[in-house]
Write an enzyme that holds these catalytic residues in place. Sequence first.
Site, short mmCIF file in Angstrom:
data_model
loop_
_atom_site.label_atom_id
_atom_site.label_comp_id
_atom_site.label_asym_id
_atom_site.label_seq_id
_atom_site.Cartn_x
_atom_site.Cartn_y
_atom_site.Cartn_z
CD GLU A 74 -2.69 1.09 2.60
OE1 GLU A 74 -3.88 1.43 2.53
OE2 GLU A 74 -2.15 0.70 3.66
CE LYS A 177 -7.74 0.19 3.63
NZ LYS A 177 -6.67 1.09 4.13
CB CYS A 219 -3.84 -1.82 4.63
SG CYS A 219 -2.95 -1.23 6.10
#
Length: 347
Positions: A74, A177, A219
């Site tokens: 990321e 995300k 993440c």
Amino acid sequence: RGGGGCPRPPGLTSALCRSSPRPPRAMSGPPGLKPLVAVGQVTSTPDKELNFAACAGLVREAARRGACLVFLPEGFDYIGSDTAQTLSLAEGLDGDLMGRYAELARDCGVWLSLGGFHERGRDWPTTQRIYNCHALLDPAGESPRPCPARLGVPGPGRHLPRRTLLSPGHLVAAYRKTHLCDVELEGRVTMKESSFTNPGTEIVPPVSTPAGKLGLSICYDLRFPEISLALRRAGAEILTYPSAFTVPTGSAHWEVLLRARAIESQCYVVAAAQTGKNHEHRTSYGHALVVDPWGAVVAQCREGPGLCYAEIDLDYLHRIRREIPVHGHRRPDLYGTVVAAAAAGLA
């Protein structure tokens, strides 16, 4: 030992690899090379050019060592020092930076997992907000092919076999995300990703790659087992969590969460990571790693930028799934009914 090799590339003095034991298994047929993946650990800054040079160097090194799939973390493109800078540096997937990574994928003959690209989507003119996008590139829009022949330390006259490719790499998948990181650890960490980022609206189906079927996350998604189990149900064999964990959360939760996702899904888990001081207000935890389907850490970077490597042994993965068939033991007819049962006075 299949599935967990961790050779150390020449010239990367700041990254160390670690291998962990796992249960012995019988050999079936002559031993052969298994797909090799390379997992990157970098220290991105607001300087996009320096970041690209560092990441491109790692990709080229991984290709020379015979990796067929290279994972970057990321924020591989940059980590801005504030919200205004983060927004100002963002690009579209059709922009210059992604084009350069597509050319890099073609030139090196590798797939690239580019997790956490700051994407200006089509709604940028109206929202002035970006997406946190995990982009997957193949070398030239081709179907998955075997990994290139494994090389040791390159010697004079030795190089990776190349094909003649006329077009740059191809964007195979893009996952935005879905879980945005809004956390506040009093006196330590404050993050409000939702203040400038749009959440994604869907889970992307696993993608067939030379190493296996790859499920994309980013993440903070790591904290939500629902997404890993959904990807497992859709056929994933490898789950990937490119990340930029902070030091307080990483030291407490990073490895245990990754191992939990591997054990419950019986997938390989690959997690590229940011490490070190990204700018004066931000330090990242690092410890990029690979976990096998048994839950063993089979490769891990230590301090500083670098690479770690692992073989992906799908025979081993399917053996684990046969021996402990948790996927078939799940009770979807029960999950989600606890509240209703309690309301009816049955719990």
